[in-house]
Design an enzyme around this catalytic site. Structure first.
Site, PDB file in Angstrom:
ATOM      1  N   SER A   1       0.862  -1.188   0.000  1.00  0.00           N
ATOM      2  CA  SER A   1       0.000   0.000   0.000  1.00  0.00           C
ATOM      3  C   SER A   1       0.887   1.223   0.000  1.00  0.00           C
ATOM      4  CB  SER A   1      -0.874   0.010   1.260  1.00  0.00           C
ATOM      5  OG  SER A   1      -1.549   1.248   1.393  1.00  0.00           O
TER       6      SER A   1
ATOM      7  N   TYR B   1      -2.554  -0.415  10.450  1.00  0.00           N
ATOM      8  CA  TYR B   1      -2.631  -0.951   9.072  1.00  0.00           C
ATOM      9  C   TYR B   1      -1.396  -0.535   8.284  1.00  0.00           C
ATOM     10  CZ  TYR B   1      -4.051  -1.221   4.167  1.00  0.00           C
ATOM     11  OH  TYR B   1      -4.084  -1.481   2.814  1.00  0.00           O
TER      12      TYR B   1
END
Ligand code: NAP
Length: 235
Positions: free
Chosen positions: A140, A152
């Site tokens: 990501s 995350y």
């Protein structure tokens, strides 16, 4: 590449499903995996039926599931050529406030995002070495920048490191390793607080995956960062 076999985890929705469409159009046989195999049945029929698409129930937090799946696929379909370790999960976290998920709910995300791609790579690697194949991981843009209070993001930093460490270990095997780092992508997984920000279409990320795997065997694309135009400077 004709009948090459392309395995995708997290294939039932979002980035995985979009990549499956592109890989089918490029002529691959597909192994589509997610926890709920019933969510893969329609895509399986649309993308070629059972001779071309294998819909598999597989939880990437389970080493047993992944080892069993990769073993069966290589045995029954002869090889595994591309593995896209894409399944992921996200919950909102904060270290200074009570916002987001309570700590008791953090472990599933860490297992899915860190152990998931690690187990996927480990389970697939013997077959990938035999085929001189390609491992692609979904990281990501959050694994390339600081996100206040965001666990995350830390799991995706781990994916960045994982891709580099796996590549370093298999440099003399012919296996190529790519981490694709998407910015905000229009799937069901984005938090409501970011709904109005610029977003990629899942197929934009899928094209980055297909770009990496369609290079000549002598070209190893190690990292692709793809953000939507206009994504914020610290995103
Ligand atoms: N959307 C974004 O803005 C964005 C940005 C950057 C990176 N990413 C990353 O891109 C990847 C795909 O995200 P997405 O947005 O496409 O997500 P999504 O739409 O929520 O889809 C997630 C997929 O992963 C599967 N999955 C979840 N947990 C799993 C598990 N334990 N085992 C096997 N499959 C599992 C889901 O199917 P089941 O629930 O049936 O298992 C589903 O197919 C993730 O790694 C995510 O972190 C997303």
């Amino acid at each position: 590449m004709g009948d090459s076999v392309f395995v995708i985890t997290g294939a039932s929705r979002g980035i995985g499903a979009a990549t499956a469409e592109l890989a089918a159009a490029a002529g691959y046989r597909l192994v589509l995996a997610s926890r709920r195999a019933e969510d893969l049945v329609n895509a399986g029929m649309r993308l070629g039926g059972p001779d071309r698409v294998w819909a598999a129930s597989c939880d990437v937090t389970s080493w047993h599931d992944l080892a069993f799946l990769m073993g069966r696929v290589e045995e029954e379909w002869g090889s595994i050529d591309v593995v896209f370790a894409n399944a992921g999960a996200s919950v909102v976290t904060s270290f200074t406030s009570d916002e987001g998920a309570p700590p008791a709910e953090w472990a599933d995300m860490v297992l899915t995002n860190v152990c998931g791609p690690a187990y996927t790579a480990k389970a697939a690697m013997p077959a990938l070495v035999r085929s001189r194949g390609h491992l692609v991981l979904t990281g990501s843009a959050a694994g390339r920048g600081v996100r206040p209070g965001n666990l995350y993001s830390a799991t995706k930093w781990a994916v960045t490191g994982l891709a580099q460490n796996i590549r370093a270990e298999c440099a003399d095997t012919g296996v190529r390793v790519t981490v694709v780092q998407p910015g905000l992508t229009d799937t069901g997984a984005i938090p409501a607080s970011r709904a109005t920000e610029p977003k990629l279409d899942p197929a934009d990320v899928g094209r980055a995956v297909l770009y990496a795997v369609s290079q000549p065997p002598s070209v190893d694309v190690n990292e692709v960062v793809v953000r939507p135009t206009g994504q914020g400077p610290y995103r």
